[in-house]
Each structure stands twice: as structure tokens, then as C-alpha cells.
Design an enzyme around this catalytic site. Sequence first.
Site, PDB file in Angstrom:
ATOM      1  N   GLU A 244      -0.024  -1.052   5.703  1.00  0.00           N
ATOM      2  CA  GLU A 244       1.040  -0.516   6.557  1.00  0.00           C
ATOM      3  C   GLU A 244       0.883   0.977   6.821  1.00  0.00           C
ATOM      4  O   GLU A 244       0.986   1.436   7.966  1.00  0.00           O
ATOM      5  CB  GLU A 244       2.412  -0.780   5.910  1.00  0.00           C
TER       6      GLU A 244
ATOM      7  N   ASP B  27       0.862  -1.184   0.000  1.00  0.00           N
ATOM      8  CA  ASP B  27       0.000   0.000   0.000  1.00  0.00           C
ATOM      9  C   ASP B  27       0.898   1.233   0.000  1.00  0.00           C
ATOM     10  O   ASP B  27       2.084   1.155   0.330  1.00  0.00           O
ATOM     11  CB  ASP B  27      -0.923   0.005   1.218  1.00  0.00           C
TER      12      ASP B  27
ATOM     13  N   ASP C 243      12.161  -1.252   4.725  1.00  0.00           N
ATOM     14  CA  ASP C 243      11.132  -0.210   4.604  1.00  0.00           C
ATOM     15  C   ASP C 243      11.632   1.142   5.136  1.00  0.00           C
ATOM     16  O   ASP C 243      10.859   1.965   5.596  1.00  0.00           O
ATOM     17  CB  ASP C 243       9.879  -0.679   5.357  1.00  0.00           C
TER      18      ASP C 243
END
Lengths: 491, 491
Positions: free
Chosen positions: B182, B117, B211
Amino acid sequence: EKPKEGRLAGLTTLKTLNKKQRFAVPWPICMTPESLKEWVAIESDSIQPLPHFRQEIFKMMDIAADKLRHLGAAVDSIDMGHQELPDGQNLPIPPILLAELGNDPKKPTVCFYGHLDVQPAKKEDGWHTDPFTLVEVDGKLYGRGATDNKGPVLAWINAVGAFQALNQDIPVNIKFIIEGMEEAGSVSLDELVKREKDRFFSNVDYIVISDNLWISKKKPALIYGTRGNIYFTVEVKCRDQDFHSGTFGGILNEPMADLVSLLGSLVDSSGHILIPGIYDNVAPLSEEEKKMYETIDLNLEEYQNNSQVERFLFDTKEEILMHLWRYPSLSIHGIEGAFHEPGAKTVIPAQVIGKFSIRLVPYMNISVVETQVKKYLEDIFSQRNSSNKLKVNMTLGVHPWIANIHDIQYIAARRAIKTVFGVDPDMIRDGSTIPIAKTFQDIIQKSVMMLPLGAVDDGEHSQNEKINRYNYIEGSKLFAAFFLEVAKMHS
Amino acid sequence: EKPKEGRLAGLTTLKTLNKKQRFAVPWPICMTPESLKEWVAIESDSIQPLPHFRQEIFKMMDIAADKLRHLGAAVDSIDMGHQELPDGQNLPIPPILLAELGNDPKKPTVCFYGHLDVQPAKKEDGWHTDPFTLVEVDGKLYGRGATDNKGPVLAWINAVGAFQALNQDIPVNIKFIIEGMEEAGSVSLDELVKREKDRFFSNVDYIVISDNLWISKKKPALIYGTRGNIYFTVEVKCRDQDFHSGTFGGILNEPMADLVSLLGSLVDSSGHILIPGIYDNVAPLSEEEKKMYETIDLNLEEYQNNSQVERFLFDTKEEILMHLWRYPSLSIHGIEGAFHEPGAKTVIPAQVIGKFSIRLVPYMNISVVETQVKKYLEDIFSQRNSSNKLKVNMTLGVHPWIANIHDIQYIAARRAIKTVFGVDPDMIRDGSTIPIAKTFQDIIQKSVMMLPLGAVDDGEHSQNEKINRYNYIEGSKLFAAFFLEVAKMHS
């Protein structure tokens, strides 16, 4: 026991007055609230900026002008032009009425200020009755504007009308200045007063305002002062864009930390303002003043219960009233630019504006206080050695107002109150800032007096606003008695 | 000089790698960003709670599942049910993908966490190109999700695919856990990880998250810690209804005065937190750690210019990074219930809620800090002798995370970085709170590593997000090199 209605109520009191033989106005007429009913029915709301409400105010001003003409007054309905609102809307400003009745150079000229616009009201806000239908319940006349300020304006008209109905000479020259934008900040009133200073106001001796309340339910009052206000913004800026506390927390002089430290240095927990020199010009407390506070009718327990405050900063009636009226106070209103919503946000606001204001009392000076505040905050800020930028601005400065209670019209009003109500009034002030008295005082440079008619529980601006029938009728008499007293003393 | 395209870029670097003979993966394939282009084109926005965007996330998860199946993995697309939003809306939660490839008990099992996402993006927000069309300019691949986190997920898939394309044995068992919520707080991820602890995660040896970003534009980094966060509300209440400062200013303990005094006592102007005992459990600074900070590639001047901050609280790179990563910080976020709008309002807010949070570092303990904060604020408040009511609440508590940099996978990653990039990585932390690492560490109780691919200027969450083609390609190689290194060390 229900008070007697209309004519009878007037006549009963008349007898009492005549017995005392203090003055000779009988009260056969004008004592029913028919006109008040008609005026309350007009939704002359000046707060909601809608054409419909403006039309209602215009209608209200027209009806009032007719009423004044019917009294025999010469009435000017002054077009005040248009008003541009922040949203771009252009609305007409209701006219201001200037009216005069009598021009005898041997008589004093008394000018009455009043307003006929009202606060918004809706039945569903918690009114027990329709706010725009005057309804009497247990001697209370409920309706929006009943006490603020349609009732008092009509009481003044009643007083004039009573002399006429009995073919008695009105002992004073009467003037009226009546506006329709008071609740919205008296748009364009100052301008007109300045313009008319040397014409309409040139022969005015006394200005009477009746737009406040007593401090008691029963005991009349005279108001001789209002606090001023000086409003500050304190901006602390690091940069334009906010930070995330994960990414920048720990290495910044955070503007909020600077700001709460600045705001926290303004006042201590006993309400004492910490800005050096701020109390220097506050009028010292005289013995006469001290005694006036002692006689004021305030039920402290009831006051506290009504206010829903667990404990005030002071324990006695005198201390509480003095700190509301004759000592300055500082309030912190809020912060612009920080996180203010419910929930949790881990923002470091990068630019915040704290807002606080100081209620000013005689004889504090706006520009002196402005300098003291700025210097103090700049000193505190520089001690922090912060890399942020500080900007302190004064955004509003309104002077306090105080009258000389030994002025002729104050003495006349005290005598009139004693005559009509049988007691000496509470000599009080208003802790709020009402620029109008100071405006008249400064521009026209004549004595200004606030002579309220309404009781403390009238609820101006709230639901179920009312004026007691008793206050409305005795208030009308009070104004008439005041005409007689002030004429007697003036000559 | 423009980097060479596609296959050629891969092959060129391969030669270098082969010369060093550190491992034997050639790079003939997977090195063009075609898949990234396809993935970026899907507007899988999890922030805007609209059915349309949810459908896009579902589509994204489907395409990723297919991609993983194409890789030969067994993929479970786990239905996570529905989510009720505060506005009453009911939206489906995108599935979480659990995928596995290889089940050789002699090999270590490496699990990769990623999300597909993205943050919202609109051209008119200041994007130079359409945010959902991957566009290459000067070696930079612009597009929403390019670096956060679609690029790194594909780089991991590329690494696996490279072994397969060359018919080389993948030296590790591979697992994936890929989510689609997330950015919206990893809705329902914890629940699944707990549920799968003894099944899917039972044989996982290492968890890798990619990330975050490097701290440099050029030099790779390994992340071994994130700060925690503990969020507080401080409510000071006098009564429900606000006061007018004219009517009540001067006789009240004003809640705002209490609150700014409380908030002002939390941190001094040098950023030092004033709550007694709060630093007691902060890890002492070791010599090894100190040296790591010295070698970190941070251009302080550039960092300062980019941040648009005139001056930080500290002068050196080491102090700044330590105060972002290994020391706690306290930020005041704002006040709820006070006046926050532009303009001037003379309100005395009757009930205000201050909000602040503390970024926690190893080995601070949430409940110890909670007690320290509450006791401190209650002490300060009781010294004020205010009649208001104080309520301090902890509304959020997230632990800090720290990894042992001597764990096998950290050593393996350092070697892989040296192989691919020719340098030792910056050993860094993230000052933000990223609960996922601590969640995996606590639930699965295995080593967690953050191995970022993106450069510091990638602009995750902002306009013109990008990943450098160089980072995308070398990052894919890095993952492959990591497989080889970790397999070697594990056995």
C-alpha cells in the site's frame, strides 16, 4: 586558397603595410605559432579543483615568466597564497605575473592584462582533435586556450618581440599583468591590483584587455562596454517543513503561489522590466551611438540560425544589439526549495527562494536598483495580504563598465585596425558581466580598452576552440601598430 | 489514571456494554496487544526497494495468513508476480491475501481491506524508542505500523475472535483483502480486484477500510469522502540548450517568464482557482452537510499551533474543513529544468516544466477539468505572443470518492460508535487522495466505508507512530458492535 605559412605570410603582409607607409615595423619573425603550440599543450584548467591541474597552471605561469624574461622584461611572480574550497580542500593559488619592459618617462606606459588558465576540455566531449595539441586545419589553429586567452597573450609578446628583433625602439613602455585563475573568478586578482595601485600601476597610462571576440568572422572590433549584474533572491516562507497538498491544500497561502506571482510581476512578455523607475538612469541613445550600431557587421539570419531561437523579441540588428548591450534585461533563473525532479510529487513547498538578476547598463546605480526592486516586490507582496514572510536579498552587484571611445587609446586602436585590416572596426560592447575592466577602471582610474583578436566563431569555452592563423598573425601586427599609434598620439 | 490492563480492561467495559443491553458480546480475550507486538517487530517496509525488506513483507504476509487460518478462515495467498523498478531491478511483489469466514446466505458479507506494509523508520530519525519494538508509554503503544495499518487489521481479527472465543455466532460473513504494497502505491491491487470481481467479491455487501485517523484525539469519526487529484505539467520550451543571461538576456522570450506568468494565473491570493468553469460541478452545500461540519470536534487553536502556520486563509472551523474536503484546491509544486540549487547562477533555462495539481471534489469530472485547464493555459499563453512552445499535459487523474452516509453500513457504524464510545461520530472526509475506496466502489459497485480507529495525533508516516491502547481495544469492540448492527439492519 590556403594562407601562406610562417615567415612568408608575415613578409607578404609587411609589403602591403610598407606600401601604405603608415609605420615601419617589418614582420620577419615571431609569426609562427610555435609558442602557442607549446602553451596549449599545458592543461592549465582552473575550473577543476584538483592538485594536478593547479600544478599545470603553476607550470604555465613559470613558462610565461621565462618567456617574458627572455623578452627582457623584469618579472615578478607574486605568490598569492592558498585558497580554501567549499569542500574544505586547500589549494595553492597560482602566482600572478607582473612584468615591465621600458621605463622611459617620455613614452606612454601600456599595461596588458591576460590570463593563462583555461576551461576544462576532454576529447570525448566532442573535440575533433586532442584539445591540448594545437592542430591547424584550413587556417584554423584548434586547441583549448588558443583564443581564450593564450593566443592573445602571445600576440602581445610577439608584437614586442618584433620591435626587438629588428632593433627598433619600442615606442611605449610595456607592462603585463598575467593571471592563472580567470576562469575560476580571478581569485585574489582584485587584492593584488589594489595593493599595487601606487607602485606597479602608478605610471600606467592605458590598460588593454584582449579577452573577448569580435562580433563578426571577418571584421575587427573594439569593445567599449560590458553590462553589470545585480542578483536577487526572493524568499517566501510559511514554515520550515513542507506540506502535503492533500492535508493542507486549500487553506494556506502557499509560498509557491506568492512567489510565482512576485516573479511574474517583474517583466512583461515583450521583455520590458516592470519595476518602476528602473529605466530612469539608463543613458539616452545619442545620434553618434545610433550610427555606430548601424555599421556593425552582424548577419542577423546567421546569428538567429546559430542561436537556434525561433524568433527574437526584436526584428532589427540595431534593436537586438541595443537590448543586449545598452538596455537592462531581467532573467528569472529558477527556484530553490520547490520540487524540481522528474515525476509527480504532491508537495506544497513551505519555503521557496526565487532567483533573478538584472543586467545593468550605464548609468544605472546598484543601490538605486536594489531599493527599487525591494520596494516593488514588497508592495506587490503586501497587496496579496499573504500570511507568509517575504525576504528580498541582493546577493551580488557588479557595476556595468563603459569607456569613453574618444579616449586616446581608442582612437589609436581604431587607426591601428584601419592600418592592419584596412577597415574601421565594429564599435561593440559585451552583454556579459566582466568585472575586470571596471575593476581596473575603478582602482587604477585609467582608461581601459578591450581590443579583441578572435573571431565570433572561435568557440571560447566550447569544444573545438580555435583561433584563426590570420587573426593570430594580424593580431600580433595590430598590437605593434597600436604601440606606434598610441605613442604618436600620447606625446 | 492509567487504563486497566488486558482482560480486566475488556471486562470492565463489557459490564458497561451489558448494562446498556445493546448487544451481547463479552470481551474476555484478545484484548492484549501481544499480536500487535509480534507484527510491529517485522520491518515490512515497502518503500525501500531492497530484497531484504521484500522478504520481511513476505514474512509478514505469511504470519498474517496463519493468523487468519487460525481464526478458521479459508485463506488464499495470491502470487502477484514481479515488479520491474525504474533502475532495472526486479523484485517480487508480496502476495495479496484473500480470506473468508462464513458463507451464510442469510447474513450480510462484510469485507475488510487492510495493509501490512509500513513506511521506513530508523531510530536515528528521531524515534524515542526502537520503531520495531512495540513499547507502551502512558497508554500509548509506540511502533512503526501500530496505527498504519497493523493495529486496525488486528482489531478486526480481534473482533471476529471474540465471537468465537465465546462460542457466539458471528452475525456476518467475514472477508479479508490484505495487501503488502500500500505505501508503495498498492502495486497490482487493482488488477486483483478486477480479476476477483465476479468470484471473491461477488457476494460482498459492504467494504470497510480502516486506514485513516479521527480528526480528534478523543472523538471517533466516520469518513465518507476523499478528494481526487489531477496533476499537470506545463512545459515551455525555447530550445534544448540553456542560455547565458549575459549573452542572450534582453532579446528572448524567456521560458521562465512565460512559465511563472502561466503558473501565476492559476489561483489568486485567497486560494480561489481562476480557471473558468472549474467550480461548475462542485456539489452545492446542503443544510444537512452544513450542520455536520458544525458538530465536528476540531480545536482550531490547537490545530493551528500544531501546523505551525501563522494564519490560514479562513477563520472558522467550518470554512477550513470545507476547503480541505469539499472544495477543490490548487497547489503549485515546483519547476523542473530551472536552476534549483543554492547559490547564484546566471542561466536562462531554455526548457522548463511547471508542475501543479488540483484536488478534485464531487462531482468534478477529470476530463472536463483537463479540458478547462488546457484551454485556459493555452489562452493565457497565446495572449503573451511568445515564440516559445507550450505543452500542457495531464499526468495523473484520480477521481474523488464520496459515500452515501445514509447507506446501511454507515448507519450501523454510527450506532456501533454510539454504543462503544457513547457519542455520535464526527462525520468527516479526508482531503488526501486515497484511490482504494473509489477503486472498490467503481469495480465492485458496493458501499465502501472508512471506519478509522486511530486518533489524530497517531503520527502515521512520522517518527514515534503510535496507537493508543484505548483506541486499539475500543476499536476492536467497535468492529464487533458493527457486525451486530449491520447484521440487524441488513436483514
